[in-house]
Design an enzyme around this catalytic site. Sequence first.
Site, PDB file in Angstrom:
ATOM      1  N   HIS A 252       4.304   1.066  -2.567  1.00  0.00           N
ATOM      2  CA  HIS A 252       4.175   2.660  -1.369  1.00  0.00           C
ATOM      3  C   HIS A 252       3.265   3.478  -2.242  1.00  0.00           C
ATOM      4  CE1 HIS A 252       6.102   4.996   1.140  1.00  0.00           C
ATOM      5  NE2 HIS A 252       5.230   5.577   0.747  1.00  0.00           N
TER       6      HIS A 252
ATOM      7  N   THR B 155       4.494  -1.605  -9.208  1.00  0.00           N
ATOM      8  CA  THR B 155       5.205  -2.031  -9.210  1.00  0.00           C
ATOM      9  C   THR B 155       6.165  -2.060  -7.942  1.00  0.00           C
ATOM     10  OG1 THR B 155       6.972  -0.511 -10.292  1.00  0.00           O
ATOM     11  CG2 THR B 155       5.908  -2.439 -11.811  1.00  0.00           C
TER      12      THR B 155
ATOM     13  N   HIS C 222       2.066   5.883  -4.500  1.00  0.00           N
ATOM     14  CA  HIS C 222       3.013   7.009  -5.053  1.00  0.00           C
ATOM     15  C   HIS C 222       2.083   7.944  -6.093  1.00  0.00           C
ATOM     16  CE1 HIS C 222       3.800   3.151  -6.961  1.00  0.00           C
ATOM     17  NE2 HIS C 222       3.915   3.996  -7.946  1.00  0.00           N
TER      18      HIS C 222
ATOM     19  N   HIS D 290       4.569   4.660   5.245  1.00  0.00           N
ATOM     20  CA  HIS D 290       4.515   3.309   4.236  1.00  0.00           C
ATOM     21  C   HIS D 290       2.199   3.100   3.758  1.00  0.00           C
ATOM     22  CE1 HIS D 290       4.968   0.019   1.753  1.00  0.00           C
ATOM     23  NE2 HIS D 290       4.540  -0.403   1.993  1.00  0.00           N
TER      24      HIS D 290
ATOM     25  N   ASN E 179      -1.113   3.195 -10.111  1.00  0.00           N
ATOM     26  CA  ASN E 179      -1.921   1.950 -10.693  1.00  0.00           C
ATOM     27  C   ASN E 179      -1.823   1.490  -9.364  1.00  0.00           C
ATOM     28  OD1 ASN E 179      -1.070   3.154 -13.332  1.00  0.00           O
ATOM     29  ND2 ASN E 179       0.836   3.060 -12.971  1.00  0.00           N
TER      30      ASN E 179
END
Length: 110
Positions: A95, A92, A97, A45, A84
Amino acid sequence: MDCVFCKIVAGELPSTKLYEDDQMLVFQDIAPAAPLHYLAIPKTHIPGVDGITADNSAVIAHIFEKIAALTAERGISDYRVVSNVGEQAGQTVRHLHFHILSGPKGGPMY
Ligand code: AMP
Ligand code: ZN
């Protein structure tokens, strides 16, 4: 931890996986913004690009190496990789990505 992508890593939530190893996972985005839309994530994480440090950055190189290999294997030569950071930039899920977007141009993100 209440993190949707940690739950996918743990197998507690379903996903359509393209690739998995001990460090990372690539799966289909549940709401595709392009004809091809995958997400590449580290299994650990990390909240976002803003959480990358000298201590955890090795996995980032690994993820990009696999993005290059997985797309090449499938003959995908034109694509975008997007991450982002922060709510105002559209993040949103906190974690880390990397969106992998491809297909005929026309979707909202490709
Ligand atoms: P971002 O808005 O940049 O944080 O990207 C989060 C992405 O995760 C969005 O494109 C969502 O469609 C996608 N997403 C959220 N939940 C899931 C899920 N359970 N499985 C697959 N993709 C998801
Ligand atoms: Zn997580």
